[in-house]
Design a protein around this motif. Structure first.
Motif, PDB file in Angstrom:
ATOM      1  N   HIS A 106      58.193 -53.094 -31.522  1.00  0.00           N
ATOM      2  CA  HIS A 106      57.795 -52.658 -30.178  1.00  0.00           C
ATOM      3  C   HIS A 106      58.127 -53.688 -29.100  1.00  0.00           C
ATOM      4  N   GLY A 107      58.029 -54.977 -29.459  1.00  0.00           N
ATOM      5  CA  GLY A 107      58.369 -56.024 -28.485  1.00  0.00           C
ATOM      6  C   GLY A 107      59.813 -55.887 -28.025  1.00  0.00           C
ATOM      7  N   ALA A 108      60.711 -55.638 -28.986  1.00  0.00           N
ATOM      8  CA  ALA A 108      62.132 -55.505 -28.650  1.00  0.00           C
ATOM      9  C   ALA A 108      62.356 -54.257 -27.791  1.00  0.00           C
ATOM     10  N   ILE A 116      63.399 -51.580 -22.432  1.00  0.00           N
ATOM     11  CA  ILE A 116      62.904 -50.713 -21.339  1.00  0.00           C
ATOM     12  C   ILE A 116      62.923 -51.469 -20.009  1.00  0.00           C
ATOM     13  N   LYS A 117      62.472 -52.739 -20.023  1.00  0.00           N
ATOM     14  CA  LYS A 117      62.462 -53.529 -18.779  1.00  0.00           C
ATOM     15  C   LYS A 117      63.866 -53.651 -18.217  1.00  0.00           C
ATOM     16  N   SER A 118      64.815 -53.912 -19.091  1.00  0.00           N
ATOM     17  CA  SER A 118      66.187 -54.086 -18.639  1.00  0.00           C
ATOM     18  C   SER A 118      66.751 -52.775 -18.098  1.00  0.00           C
ATOM     19  N   LEU A 119      66.467 -51.648 -18.801  1.00  0.00           N
ATOM     20  CA  LEU A 119      66.970 -50.341 -18.343  1.00  0.00           C
ATOM     21  C   LEU A 119      66.322 -49.945 -17.019  1.00  0.00           C
ATOM     22  N   VAL A 162      66.049 -45.870 -16.407  1.00  0.00           N
ATOM     23  CA  VAL A 162      64.789 -45.193 -16.723  1.00  0.00           C
ATOM     24  C   VAL A 162      63.763 -45.535 -15.656  1.00  0.00           C
ATOM     25  N   GLU A 163      62.744 -44.692 -15.606  1.00  0.00           N
ATOM     26  CA  GLU A 163      61.600 -44.979 -14.752  1.00  0.00           C
ATOM     27  C   GLU A 163      60.431 -45.170 -15.700  1.00  0.00           C
ATOM     28  N   ALA A 164      59.821 -46.311 -15.648  1.00  0.00           N
ATOM     29  CA  ALA A 164      58.786 -46.587 -16.635  1.00  0.00           C
ATOM     30  C   ALA A 164      57.468 -46.938 -15.971  1.00  0.00           C
ATOM     31  N   GLN A 165      56.390 -46.545 -16.628  1.00  0.00           N
ATOM     32  CA  GLN A 165      55.068 -46.894 -16.136  1.00  0.00           C
ATOM     33  C   GLN A 165      54.301 -47.550 -17.262  1.00  0.00           C
ATOM     34  N   SER A 166      53.638 -48.660 -16.965  1.00  0.00           N
ATOM     35  CA  SER A 166      52.983 -49.328 -18.091  1.00  0.00           C
ATOM     36  C   SER A 166      51.696 -48.606 -18.453  1.00  0.00           C
ATOM     37  N   ILE A 167      51.396 -48.615 -19.719  1.00  0.00           N
ATOM     38  CA  ILE A 167      50.145 -48.032 -20.211  1.00  0.00           C
ATOM     39  C   ILE A 167      49.434 -49.078 -21.054  1.00  0.00           C
ATOM     40  N   TRP A 211      46.534 -53.471 -26.002  1.00  0.00           N
ATOM     41  CA  TRP A 211      47.913 -53.144 -26.333  1.00  0.00           C
ATOM     42  C   TRP A 211      48.590 -52.664 -25.057  1.00  0.00           C
ATOM     43  N   VAL A 212      49.793 -53.157 -24.788  1.00  0.00           N
ATOM     44  CA  VAL A 212      50.514 -52.752 -23.579  1.00  0.00           C
ATOM     45  C   VAL A 212      51.836 -52.112 -23.982  1.00  0.00           C
ATOM     46  N   GLY A 213      52.112 -50.992 -23.367  1.00  0.00           N
ATOM     47  CA  GLY A 213      53.381 -50.319 -23.641  1.00  0.00           C
ATOM     48  C   GLY A 213      53.849 -49.573 -22.406  1.00  0.00           C
ATOM     49  N   TYR A 214      54.804 -48.712 -22.569  1.00  0.00           N
ATOM     50  CA  TYR A 214      55.354 -47.967 -21.433  1.00  0.00           C
ATOM     51  C   TYR A 214      55.345 -46.474 -21.709  1.00  0.00           C
ATOM     52  N   SER A 215      55.265 -45.740 -20.616  1.00  0.00           N
ATOM     53  CA  SER A 215      55.538 -44.309 -20.665  1.00  0.00           C
ATOM     54  C   SER A 215      56.756 -44.153 -19.760  1.00  0.00           C
ATOM     55  N   LEU A 216      57.808 -43.465 -20.223  1.00  0.00           N
ATOM     56  CA  LEU A 216      59.026 -43.468 -19.407  1.00  0.00           C
ATOM     57  C   LEU A 216      59.785 -42.146 -19.421  1.00  0.00           C
TER      58      LEU A 216
END
Ligand code: PHE
Length: 497
Positions: free
Chosen positions: A36-38, A43-46, A52-57, A170-175
């Motif tokens: 998940h880290g990778a 996602i950050k780079s994209l 992409v449009e990403a929102q952190s969750i 836990w931190v992740g993205y919704s995109l």
């Protein structure tokens, strides 16, 4: 094998081609067996390039503590205890021998509470039930595999109280697709190369825009110490005023040039080892200008040139003692003697260098520091000339208001301490010492009787500490200095406010 960032990026963009969104980067990573880290990095780079449009969750989740981890493998302590009790029962003493101390301690109580075991009189433990299920172990395994939704809330609370699990955010993205989405990302070229030109690729290829706001690499290499910066400024003030620099490259000096030549009597307290560092080896200087030495002796003993001298028995032995120079006036005495050996010409001299004093070290004093010294040597100079030169010199430092106070130096008469008005401290502070060299000093050297020398001295440390806002000299000079100060101190511009 871990997937490369490129592999993750391709999979992710491809997924978005046929799906409206990835609701949870954590689930997606787990399903695709990516770390998940990778995935987060990709996602950050994209997102940075609009793919992409990403929102952190954020989610609270549970992880096993080291103790929880061990029970997930070996079973809970209560289960281990139960297993260790044979159908015919066992004494507590025997049971304790079969188990790890902590397992016995925690597990026995729990197993009794669970009504898995009973305790008979005399300390024997008996099974109360045929068999048991190790729920704790199962719950820990579920949590470890990320299926804690299956574990009932009260069980979670129990595990937490037993310190077998702890919470983690836990931190992740919704995109979803971004404005520049494409199923594949070609990295924009950073340079227009020969290959790109020849192949015609330049027509299609996207180029990375220049970042004019980039700060550039911090420069490595040498840094000037604040004392050196302030010294440079003082030096240029002297040079602008037509002064020549004297050679100061001798920290070791004889008492003769440091004291005797300056008409400082041999019993003067400054010539004590409490005030001056004397050298052990070589302890003495043997080569001194003999005629001149003789004239110095006579002036100390009997006077001359209108003086009655000190009337004591001058000893060559005392004059030969080597020391670390206590002031740069030792350099001035050598230079004036040298000047007197030829046909006299007026001179303006200065020096800025290190001197040494055997003093107790405190926040404003060190056993070594730097002196700034200036002198003008000409026929018919007066105290008025000295005051005029001092006003000129200090005004170039931005110090306009000066006051003078009568003082005493063995080698000057009259002598004046120099005070300046400190605008922020709102008081007069001492900024230097000055005077006119005595005839008892100048005439034995061979300077014409109508030649006067006006001179002044100050420390380099004092103005540097004021300019750089340093209140402890040990923060400026010596082994305790923070290298950050040396690497990042501002430039110095004296006289500009
Ligand atoms: N040598 C003096 C000191 O050490 C300074 C000074 C220089 C005084 C020249 C008068 C003339 O403080």
């Amino acid at each position: 094998m871990a997937a490369t960032a490129m592999g993750i990026e391709e999979a992710l963009l491809l997924h978005l081609q046929s799906h409206a969104a990835i609701v949870d980067s954590g689930d997606w990573a787990a399903r695709s067996s990516f770390d998940h880290g990778a995935v987060m990095d990709v996602i950050k780079s994209l997102q940075g390039s609009g793919f992409v449009e990403a929102q952190s969750i954020k989610r609270n989740s549970w992880i096993l503590t080291a103790e929880g981890e061990s029970y997930a493998v070996r079973g809970s302590p209560e289960f281990q205890v139960f297993q260790a009790v044979p159908p015919e029962g066992i004494s507590r003493v025997e049971l304790e021998k079969k188990l790890e101390a902590s397992v016995f301690k925690i597990g026995t109580g729990k197993a009794m509470k669970n009504k898995w075991l009973e305790s008979l009189k005399g300390g024997t433990l008996l099974r109360k039930v045929q068999g048991v299920t190790d729920e704790v172990k199962l719950q820990l395994l579920e949590i470890r595999d990320g299926q804690h939704v299956e574990v009932p809330d009260n069980a979670i609370t129990d595990l937490k109280n037993r310190k077998l699990i702890e919470s983690r955010t836990w931190v992740g993205y919704s995109l979803k697709k971004g404005p520049k989405y494409a199923p594949k990302r070609v990295k924009p070229a950073t340079d227009l190369t020969r290959e790109i030109l020849q192949s015609g690729e330049w027509k299609e290829r996207e180029f990375k825009p220049y970042n004019y706001k980039a700060l550039g690499q911090p420069t490595e290499g040498g840094h000037l110490h604040p004392l050196l910066k302030v010294r440079t400024q003082f030096r240029s003030i002297f040079l602008e005023m037509g002064f020549e620099e004297m050679p100061t490259n001798n920290f070791v000096e004889s008492s003769f040039w440091n004291f005797d030549a300056l008409f400082q009597p041999q019993m003067h307290p400054a010539r004590d080892s409490h005030d001056t560092f004397f050298l052990k080896a070589p302890a003495r200087t043997h080569k001194l200008p003999e005629d001149y030495l003789e004239r110095v002796r006579r002036t100390h003993e009997e006077g001359g040139y209108g003086s009655i001298g000190y009337g004591y028995d001058w000893k060559r032995d005392e004059a030969e003692k080597n020391l670390l120079r206590t002031h740069t006036t030792a350099v001035s005495s050598r230079m004036l003697y040298k000047l007197a050996q030829d046909k006299f010409v007026p001179k303006r001299y200065f020096s800025i260098d290190r001197v040494f004093r055997n003093e107790a070290v405190d926040r404003t004093h060190l056993a070594e520091f730097h002196q700034i010294e200036g002198l003008v040597c000409d026929r018919g100079l007066t105290l008025g000339d000295l005051i005029g030169v001092l006003n000129d010199f200090f005004s170039r430092l931005g110090i306009k208001k000066l006051r003078f106070k009568p003082a005493y130096n063995p080698y000057t008469e009259p002598s004046m301490e120099i005070f300046s008005y400190h605008e922020t401290l709102k008081k007069w502070v001492e900024v230097g010492n000055s005077g006119m060299f005595r005839p008892e000093m100048l005439q034995p050297m061979g300077l014409p009787a109508d030649v006067s020398v006006i001179a002044w001295g100050l420390s380099l440390e004092r103005p540097t500490m004021i300019l750089y806002g340093i209140d402890n000299i040990r923060d400026l000079f010596g082994h305790k200095v923070d290298l950050k100060l040396i690497k990042s101190n501002p430039i110095c511009r004296l006289g500009i406010h």
